[in-house]
Design an enzyme around this catalytic site. Structure first.
Site, PDB file in Angstrom:
ATOM      1  N   SER A   1       0.269  -2.069  16.670  1.00 22.83           N
ATOM      2  CA  SER A   1      -0.249  -0.738  16.955  1.00 22.83           C
ATOM      3  C   SER A   1       0.873   0.159  17.479  1.00 22.83           C
ATOM      4  O   SER A   1       1.831   0.419  16.763  1.00 22.83           O
ATOM      5  CB  SER A   1      -1.423  -0.845  17.923  1.00 22.83           C
ATOM      6  OG  SER A   1      -2.153   0.356  17.949  1.00 22.83           O
TER       7      SER A   1
ATOM      8  N   ASP B   1      -9.404   0.717   9.593  1.00 27.21           N
ATOM      9  CA  ASP B   1      -8.871   0.933  10.941  1.00 27.21           C
ATOM     10  C   ASP B   1      -9.071   2.385  11.379  1.00 27.21           C
ATOM     11  O   ASP B   1      -8.548   3.299  10.752  1.00 27.21           O
ATOM     12  CB  ASP B   1      -7.378   0.588  10.949  1.00 27.21           C
ATOM     13  CG  ASP B   1      -6.793   0.524  12.349  1.00 27.21           C
ATOM     14  OD1 ASP B   1      -7.405   1.064  13.288  1.00 27.21           O
ATOM     15  OD2 ASP B   1      -5.705  -0.069  12.496  1.00 27.21           O
TER      16      ASP B   1
ATOM     17  N   HIS C   1      -8.797  -2.433  12.990  1.00 27.52           N
ATOM     18  CA  HIS C   1      -7.587  -2.518  13.799  1.00 27.52           C
ATOM     19  C   HIS C   1      -7.275  -3.945  14.242  1.00 27.52           C
ATOM     20  O   HIS C   1      -6.111  -4.292  14.442  1.00 27.52           O
ATOM     21  CB  HIS C   1      -7.743  -1.620  15.023  1.00 27.52           C
ATOM     22  CG  HIS C   1      -6.469  -1.306  15.732  1.00 27.52           C
ATOM     23  ND1 HIS C   1      -5.459  -0.564  15.155  1.00 27.52           N
ATOM     24  CD2 HIS C   1      -6.017  -1.637  16.971  1.00 27.52           C
ATOM     25  CE1 HIS C   1      -4.455  -0.435  16.013  1.00 27.52           C
ATOM     26  NE2 HIS C   1      -4.767  -1.080  17.116  1.00 27.52           N
TER      27      HIS C   1
END
Length: 691
Positions: free
Chosen positions: A540, A625, A660
């Site tokens: 991320s 995501d 995600h």
């Protein structure tokens, strides 16, 4: 490397230039078309990337399977949580061998009582035929008669709420859609829940729902129209108040509703003031408030009457300390536990409310991670906390705050693990500006007997989230192959308090990247490793870190793993239609401001890809995501492939049905990790299992 994989042709994305100009500066994006999620061209391209990845890793499939079995061997497949007492019930969850998900149970009055299943995630996932299943809320009503739970079956992090009668096992007819993650009981017949804006996915509204009614009849309790803020709610620990929070990264505001008059209009605590952050708890007619008010960057604790909650009436209980960050308080009827960080480590301080006497709970290792566990009971002298370290599996303790006695309730069993074979330490690299950057290390005691060895360096460095030193069973697959595992505590974390975070954001963001590079150089100079044996990883915002350092110092690394990487910084932050973008202005800055635009442009990984050699890179992403849109890693890979001047592997693994956090079931999650680690170990020449 199987020589046949070199003959496989990598997919080449079409260039369809889109130009834009801002601040008298023009840019061209050749791969903007990959944003068109519904386009057949986009799906075909992503499928081609996945096919290429599958073909390129086919030679490691037996090793990946072996790694998976190895990781599985270190997991107690029949596992359970430590029961938590709430009122007259003990609640816990358990997972059985062969099952992907947890089942949740309770017992009445005694742990010897009959077991009652309140929810089985496996049944929900299997009955619905879901490839992806994520449980969100799991909230039992104050009278223990109802269970409200939510689930997400796409990875988009939009939840659906269901209510179950725990006496009969039946679901109520009403289903509450578009839940943004927050579900809280107000009383035993009233639910509060948040919903999200359709386009931005911001949690902006709080609703009141009476059991037995339709969602269309629910009352809007609170709405925050400001795009920076997200709304949430929870009960105070003593169940006296519903606390409604609306917060951005830099500012918070609380409202409250007394649960003995749950239909009332919310009352504000302290009206929002830009830059003022605070959180609220309740005890005996007083609000206990953690806040950064009056330049208390590491927070202080104040109190005020519920009747006069504004900042002008706040009275300081625990003063601000420049060397101690006050992160959280746990309130009980007779005690308060402050959760503090000093010298890079957390501490638990027990304070007796009657006379303010205090003591700190002693902890056994020089490097560790500790945090308050589930403590739902208000009128008790028992405090439960969790403890772990890089060499110690998760331990759950009950601590008597009166007698100072502790009881180990559970030490997580790790089959095949001998802690005496491993050691951990913390070393310090010197950053470009002279700042000492801590690095946490764990390795087998014999790993360095022949000098520099293989090393895996992990980093994150954003939002003030600290990568603390905890235990990992899957990490053993690296350590047992002679690798050092290192965590770079770069600026942008909060390991040394709020200032450490402030020094790694906005116009100081590059400190995060140069700190990581300094850590890598230090590991090499101190002969823990060499560049040809060094792998790196980040996810991320940590994927942003990977992208930046790969552009800045690719020669330092042999292989990189970038998970759901936030790499198209400027384009994303200029587009307020993308979910969550507006709220991120307080982390990265707003590029509509010219100074921020040029600064962000100077480090944005996608914008700074250049014609140079890069190490081997595996990029993972999720099509659904909502946090890092799938097209960011897809565009980055396309541009890297067009520019890089080496023959090293560059692979994109796109989860076409996840978000995600990739796969959710524990076996599926292990298979994802085995795939990632197999790539790393293969590139390092360690692909054959060592026994």
């Amino acid at each position: 490397m199987n020589k046949n994989t070199l003959e496989i042709t990598a997919p080449i994305a079409d260039k369809r230039p889109v130009s834009s100009t801002i601040h008298n500066h023009s840019r061209t994006d050749d791969y903007a078309w990959l944003r068109e999620k519904e386009s057949e061209d986009v799906i075909n391209y992503l499928d081609a990337e996945n096919d290429f990845t599958k073909a390129h890793t086919k030679h490691t499939e037996p090793f990946t399977d072996s790694l998976y079995e190895e990781m599985l061997s270190h997991i107690e497949e029949n596992d359970f949580s430590t029961p938590v007492k709430v009122g007259d019930y003990y609640y816990y969850h358990r997972i059985d061998e062969g099952k992907q998900y947890w089942a949740h149970y309770r017992k009445h009055l005694s742990l010897d009582a009959d077991e009652e299943v309140i929810l089985d995630e496996n049944v929900l996932a299997e009955t619905g035929g879901y490839d992806y299943f994520q449980l969100g809320a799991l909230e039992v009503s104050p009278d223990h008669q109802w269970l409200a739970y939510s689930s997400d079956t796409t990875g988009a992090e939009t939840f659906t709420i269901y209510v179950k009668n725990l006496a009969t096992g039946e679901l109520l007819d009403e289903v509450l859609e578009n839940n943004a993650g927050c579900v809280s009981w107000g009383d035993s017949t009233t639910l509060f829940y948040t919903t999200e804006e359709a386009d931005t996915k911001r949690s902006d509204k709080l609703h009141r729902h009476a059991l037995g009614t339709k969602q269309a009849d629910d009352e809007l309790v609170f709405h925050d129209p400001d795009g920076l803020f997200n709304v949430s709610a929870h009960l105070s620990k003593d169940d006296r108040y519903l606390l409604i929070s609306s917060g951005s990264i830099e500012t918070t505001e609380y409202h409250f509703i007394a649960t003995d008059n749950i239909a009332q209009v919310p009352t504000v605590v302290q009206p929002r003031t830009t830059g003022l952050r605070y959180s609220v708890e309740h005890h005996n007619g007083l609000f206990y408030i953690l806040t950064n008010a009056n330049d208390a960057i590491n927070q202080k604790l104040v109190t005020c009457s519920v009747d006069t909650p504004q900042q002008t009436d706040w009275k300081t209980l625990i003063e601000h300390r420049s060397d101690v960050q006050l992160e959280h308080i746990e309130l009980f009827n007779d005690f308060l536990v402050s959760y503090e960080r000093q010298d890079g480590l957390h501490h638990l301080k027990v304070i007796k409310l009657s006379d303010w006497s205090n003591h700190t709970i002693s902890l056994p290792e020089p490097i560790y991670t500790v945090w308050p566990a589930a403590n739902p009971e208000f009128d008790t002298s028992t405090f439960r906390f969790a403890y772990t370290s890089l060499v110690t599996p998760l331990s759950t303790f009950d601590y008597n705050m009166q007698t100072r006695e502790r009881e180990l309730m559970k030490l997580k069993n790790v089959p095949g693990y001998d802690a005496s074979l491993y050691t951990s330490e913390r070393i310090y690299a010197k950053a470009d500006d002279g700042t000492e950057i801590p690095i946490s290390l764990v390795y087998r005691k014999d790993a360095l007997k022949n000098g520099a060895t293989f090393c895996h360096l992990y980093g994150y460095g954003s939002y003030g989230i600290t990568m603390d030193a905890d235990f990992s069973t899957t990490r053993l697959s690296l350590l047992d192959r002679g690798m050092v595992y290192a965590i770079a505590h770069v600026r942008g974390e909060e390991i040394y308090g709020r200032q450490w975070y402030e020094d790694g954001k906005f116009l100081k963001k590059k400190n995060t990247f140069t700190d990581f590079i300094s850590c890598a150089k230090h590991l090499i100079s101190e002969q823990y490793t060499v560049a040809d044996k060094l792998s790196i990883e980040g996810r991320s915002a940590g994927g942003l870190l990977m992208g930046a350092v790969l552009n800045m110092a690719p020669e330092l690394f042999k292989v990189a793993l970038a998970g759901v990487p936030f790499v198209d910084v400027v384009n994303t932050m200029l587009d307020e239609s993308i979910p969550l973008t507006i709220g991120e202005f307080e982390e990265w800055g707003n590029p509509k401001n010219e100074e921020y635009y040029h600064y962000m442009l100077s480090y944005s990984p996608y914008d700074n890809v250049t014609k140079q050699d890069y190490p081997a890179i595996l990029v993972t992403a999720g099509l659904n995501d909502p946090r890092v849109q799938y097209w960011e890693p897809a565009k980055w890979v396309a541009k890297l492939r067009d520019n890089k001047t080496d023959n090293n592997a560059l692979l994109l693994h796109m989860h076409m049905g996840a978000g995600h956090f990739a796969s959710t079931g524990r076996y599926a999650h292990l298979k994802d990790l085995a795939f990632d680690y197999a790539f790393i170990l293969d590139q390092l020449g360690l692909a054959e299992p060592q026994h």
